[in-house]
Design a protein around this motif. Structure first.
Motif, PDB file in Angstrom:
ATOM      1  N   PRO A 117       0.795  -1.223   0.000  1.00  0.00           N
ATOM      2  CA  PRO A 117       0.000   0.000   0.000  1.00  0.00           C
ATOM      3  C   PRO A 117       0.830   1.277   0.000  1.00  0.00           C
ATOM      4  O   PRO A 117       0.514   2.230  -0.677  1.00  0.00           O
ATOM      5  CB  PRO A 117      -0.815  -0.093   1.297  1.00  0.00           C
ATOM      6  CG  PRO A 117      -0.771  -1.515   1.683  1.00  0.00           C
ATOM      7  CD  PRO A 117       0.453  -2.103   1.098  1.00  0.00           C
ATOM      8  N   ASP A 118       1.928   1.264   0.712  1.00  0.00           N
ATOM      9  CA  ASP A 118       2.723   2.492   0.858  1.00  0.00           C
ATOM     10  C   ASP A 118       3.416   2.916  -0.431  1.00  0.00           C
ATOM     11  O   ASP A 118       3.776   4.067  -0.608  1.00  0.00           O
ATOM     12  CB  ASP A 118       3.775   2.313   1.959  1.00  0.00           C
ATOM     13  CG  ASP A 118       3.124   2.276   3.315  1.00  0.00           C
ATOM     14  OD1 ASP A 118       3.736   1.739   4.235  1.00  0.00           O
ATOM     15  OD2 ASP A 118       1.979   2.783   3.436  1.00  0.00           O
ATOM     16  N   LEU A 120       2.155   2.450  -3.437  1.00  0.00           N
ATOM     17  CA  LEU A 120       1.166   2.467  -4.513  1.00  0.00           C
ATOM     18  C   LEU A 120       1.338   3.616  -5.490  1.00  0.00           C
ATOM     19  O   LEU A 120       1.427   3.417  -6.693  1.00  0.00           O
ATOM     20  CB  LEU A 120      -0.245   2.508  -3.903  1.00  0.00           C
ATOM     21  CG  LEU A 120      -1.373   2.533  -4.920  1.00  0.00           C
ATOM     22  CD1 LEU A 120      -1.371   1.261  -5.734  1.00  0.00           C
ATOM     23  CD2 LEU A 120      -2.698   2.720  -4.226  1.00  0.00           C
ATOM     24  N   ALA A 121       1.387   4.837  -4.933  1.00  0.00           N
ATOM     25  CA  ALA A 121       1.444   6.001  -5.807  1.00  0.00           C
ATOM     26  C   ALA A 121       2.851   6.297  -6.293  1.00  0.00           C
ATOM     27  O   ALA A 121       3.030   7.040  -7.232  1.00  0.00           O
ATOM     28  CB  ALA A 121       0.896   7.214  -5.072  1.00  0.00           C
ATOM     29  N   GLU A 122       3.839   5.739  -5.651  1.00  0.00           N
ATOM     30  CA  GLU A 122       5.208   6.142  -5.944  1.00  0.00           C
ATOM     31  C   GLU A 122       5.914   5.249  -6.965  1.00  0.00           C
ATOM     32  O   GLU A 122       6.740   5.724  -7.732  1.00  0.00           O
ATOM     33  CB  GLU A 122       6.043   6.183  -4.652  1.00  0.00           C
ATOM     34  CG  GLU A 122       5.705   7.355  -3.736  1.00  0.00           C
ATOM     35  CD  GLU A 122       4.417   7.151  -2.958  1.00  0.00           C
ATOM     36  OE1 GLU A 122       4.012   5.990  -2.785  1.00  0.00           O
ATOM     37  OE2 GLU A 122       3.806   8.145  -2.539  1.00  0.00           O
ATOM     38  N   LEU A 127       1.680   1.989  -9.969  1.00  0.00           N
ATOM     39  CA  LEU A 127       0.825   2.583 -11.007  1.00  0.00           C
ATOM     40  C   LEU A 127       0.179   1.507 -11.872  1.00  0.00           C
ATOM     41  O   LEU A 127      -0.981   1.632 -12.270  1.00  0.00           O
ATOM     42  CB  LEU A 127       1.644   3.540 -11.878  1.00  0.00           C
ATOM     43  CG  LEU A 127       2.041   4.858 -11.218  1.00  0.00           C
ATOM     44  CD1 LEU A 127       2.815   5.725 -12.205  1.00  0.00           C
ATOM     45  CD2 LEU A 127       0.827   5.633 -10.720  1.00  0.00           C
ATOM     46  N   LEU A 130      -2.593   0.129  -9.889  1.00  0.00           N
ATOM     47  CA  LEU A 130      -3.731   1.054  -9.914  1.00  0.00           C
ATOM     48  C   LEU A 130      -4.458   0.981 -11.259  1.00  0.00           C
ATOM     49  O   LEU A 130      -5.693   0.967 -11.331  1.00  0.00           O
ATOM     50  CB  LEU A 130      -3.211   2.478  -9.662  1.00  0.00           C
ATOM     51  CG  LEU A 130      -4.242   3.598  -9.564  1.00  0.00           C
ATOM     52  CD1 LEU A 130      -5.239   3.343  -8.440  1.00  0.00           C
ATOM     53  CD2 LEU A 130      -3.544   4.939  -9.333  1.00  0.00           C
ATOM     54  N   SER A 131      -3.668   0.914 -12.311  1.00  0.00           N
ATOM     55  CA  SER A 131      -4.225   0.836 -13.656  1.00  0.00           C
ATOM     56  C   SER A 131      -5.059  -0.435 -13.819  1.00  0.00           C
ATOM     57  O   SER A 131      -6.145  -0.422 -14.418  1.00  0.00           O
ATOM     58  CB  SER A 131      -3.073   0.862 -14.656  1.00  0.00           C
ATOM     59  OG  SER A 131      -3.549   1.084 -15.930  1.00  0.00           O
ATOM     60  N   LEU A 134      -8.282  -0.040 -12.040  1.00  0.00           N
ATOM     61  CA  LEU A 134      -9.175   0.823 -12.834  1.00  0.00           C
ATOM     62  C   LEU A 134      -9.925   0.000 -13.884  1.00  0.00           C
ATOM     63  O   LEU A 134     -11.116   0.208 -14.121  1.00  0.00           O
ATOM     64  CB  LEU A 134      -8.355   1.891 -13.554  1.00  0.00           C
ATOM     65  CG  LEU A 134      -8.267   3.280 -12.939  1.00  0.00           C
ATOM     66  CD1 LEU A 134      -7.370   4.160 -13.796  1.00  0.00           C
ATOM     67  CD2 LEU A 134      -9.631   3.935 -12.782  1.00  0.00           C
ATOM     68  N   LEU A 180     -13.049   1.800  -6.384  1.00  0.00           N
ATOM     69  CA  LEU A 180     -11.627   1.635  -6.703  1.00  0.00           C
ATOM     70  C   LEU A 180     -10.822   1.354  -5.436  1.00  0.00           C
ATOM     71  O   LEU A 180      -9.919   0.514  -5.433  1.00  0.00           O
ATOM     72  CB  LEU A 180     -11.104   2.891  -7.417  1.00  0.00           C
ATOM     73  CG  LEU A 180      -9.693   2.822  -7.994  1.00  0.00           C
ATOM     74  CD1 LEU A 180      -9.577   1.732  -9.063  1.00  0.00           C
ATOM     75  CD2 LEU A 180      -9.300   4.167  -8.613  1.00  0.00           C
ATOM     76  N   ARG A 181     -11.172   2.068  -4.390  1.00  0.00           N
ATOM     77  CA  ARG A 181     -10.490   1.842  -3.100  1.00  0.00           C
ATOM     78  C   ARG A 181     -10.721   0.406  -2.635  1.00  0.00           C
ATOM     79  O   ARG A 181      -9.803  -0.258  -2.166  1.00  0.00           O
ATOM     80  CB  ARG A 181     -11.057   2.798  -2.037  1.00  0.00           C
ATOM     81  CG  ARG A 181     -10.365   4.112  -1.950  1.00  0.00           C
ATOM     82  CD  ARG A 181      -9.072   4.060  -1.133  1.00  0.00           C
ATOM     83  NE  ARG A 181      -9.302   3.589   0.224  1.00  0.00           N
ATOM     84  CZ  ARG A 181      -8.832   2.471   0.740  1.00  0.00           C
ATOM     85  NH1 ARG A 181      -8.074   1.664   0.009  1.00  0.00           N
ATOM     86  NH2 ARG A 181      -9.087   2.118   1.986  1.00  0.00           N
TER      87      ARG A 181
END
Lengths: 202, 144
Positions: A117-118, A120-122, A127, A130-131, A134, A180-181
């Protein structure tokens, strides 16, 4: 290396020429923006085959309507709107052809059980994760999340292109974010993902 | 306010566009669970914004097919334009002929009317002469 400002100016000049019927200028606009348009089309439709049709349809609409483009927004933003509209039509057409409704596909598929989780965005993997999540969203919710949270279109523009009210656009966006979450949570918690698969198997 | 209630509002509140009610704000400030949930939403939103900078490699032929489709549409438009131009010329020619015919007919009618009008005073004069003569004869007969 051209700056963003220079790129914008070139696009503006090409748009102006295309508005007067210059096909060569419009072709150049396509060359300069089609990767962006294609990326959005894939994200919206979830597959390359539909994205190809959407890109073609979007540029055809743009060429036919270029005289009406007043330059209130940048050309790429205008293309996002047209692409969103074309993708929405394509998704709807495909959904009518199918016997099952895509919105019925609710259970998340656990693809990347090792994602943290930590990060995820980095991270790049984050990504991709996340994609992938989506892609699992129902098309109606995915469209809203992509147009608003990825491409930053205003609610009004999205509602206008999708033919829905601004209130409906907001509701779908919030539902999409929540879903999404949940999908991200499920893929980050192997146990839950397995349970979901087991439940589906039963 | 309960965490479950706040959780329903977080998807709306995460981007900071909509104002958040004070009780919700106070709850989040004092609740670690909701703070963590909000942080996850924010992280997700940052990730989504980063996706904007990620481009996908287009499938082969996307550009050439798109350009070909635009070329075809342009040709069709040009053909339609030529055809509509011819149609316009044809309609113009027919319209012109009709207008000319109408103008000729109108001129003929006006000419006839004008002739009638020109002839009308003569007829009136003749009638007046005849009337005068009849009156004279009647007066003569009355005298005799």
């Amino acid at each position: 290396m051209p700056t963003n400002h220079q790129t914008d100016r070139v696009l503006d000049e090409l748009v102006e020429a295309a508005r007067w019927g210059d096909r060569t200028a419009f072709d150049e606009l396509v060359r300069r923006t089609y990767v962006d348009t294609y990326t959005l089309a894939v994200r919206l439709t979830g597959n390359e085959e539909d994205a190809r049709d959407v890109v073609q349809e979007a540029y055809l609409r743009a060429w036919k309507g270029i005289r009406r483009f007043r330059g209130d927004s940048a050309f790429p933003t205008w293309m996002y709107r047209i692409t969103a509209n074309a993708a929405y039509t394509q998704i709807d057409r495909r959904r009518r052809r199918r016997t099952t409704h895509l919105d019925d596909v609710d259970d998340p598929i656990d693809r990347r059980l090792d994602a943290q989780p930590d990060t995820l965005a980095e991270s790049r993997a984050g990504l991709e994760h996340l994609s992938a999540a989506l892609d699992e969203l129902p098309p109606t919710l995915r469209t809203l999340v992509i147009l608003k949270d990825v491409y930053g279109l205003p609610h009004e523009a999205i509602a206008d292109e999708l033919g829905i009210s601004v209130a409906a656009a907001k509701v779908r966006l919030h539902r999409g974010r929540k879903r999404l979450r949940e999908l991200l949570d499920a893929s980050e918690s192997p146990g839950e993902g397995s349970r979901a698969r087991s439940a589906r198997a039963v | 306010m309960r965490c479950d209630d706040v959780a329903l509002l977080l998807p709306e509140a995460v981007d900071g566009e909509a104002p958040v009610a004070l009780p919700v704000q106070r709850h989040v400030e004092s609740c670690l669970r909701c703070q963590a949930e909000l942080a996850r939403y924010r992280r997700m939103l940052r990730g989504l914004q980063l996706l904007r900078t990620q481009y996908l490699e287009p499938a082969p032929g996307v550009l050439s097919q798109t350009l070909a489709a635009i070329g075809e549409a342009s040709e069709q438009r040009a053909i339609r334009s030529v055809l509509s131009g011819r149609r316009l010329a044809y309609v113009g020619a027919v319209g012109g002929a009709l207008a000319a015919a109408t103008a000729t007919t109108a001129a003929a009618v006006l000419l006839t009317r004008a002739k009638r009008r020109a002839a009308a005073p003569t007829a009136t004069t003749a009638a007046a002469v005849l009337l005068t003569r009849a009156k004279r004869r009647a007066a003569a007969l009355a005298t005799h």
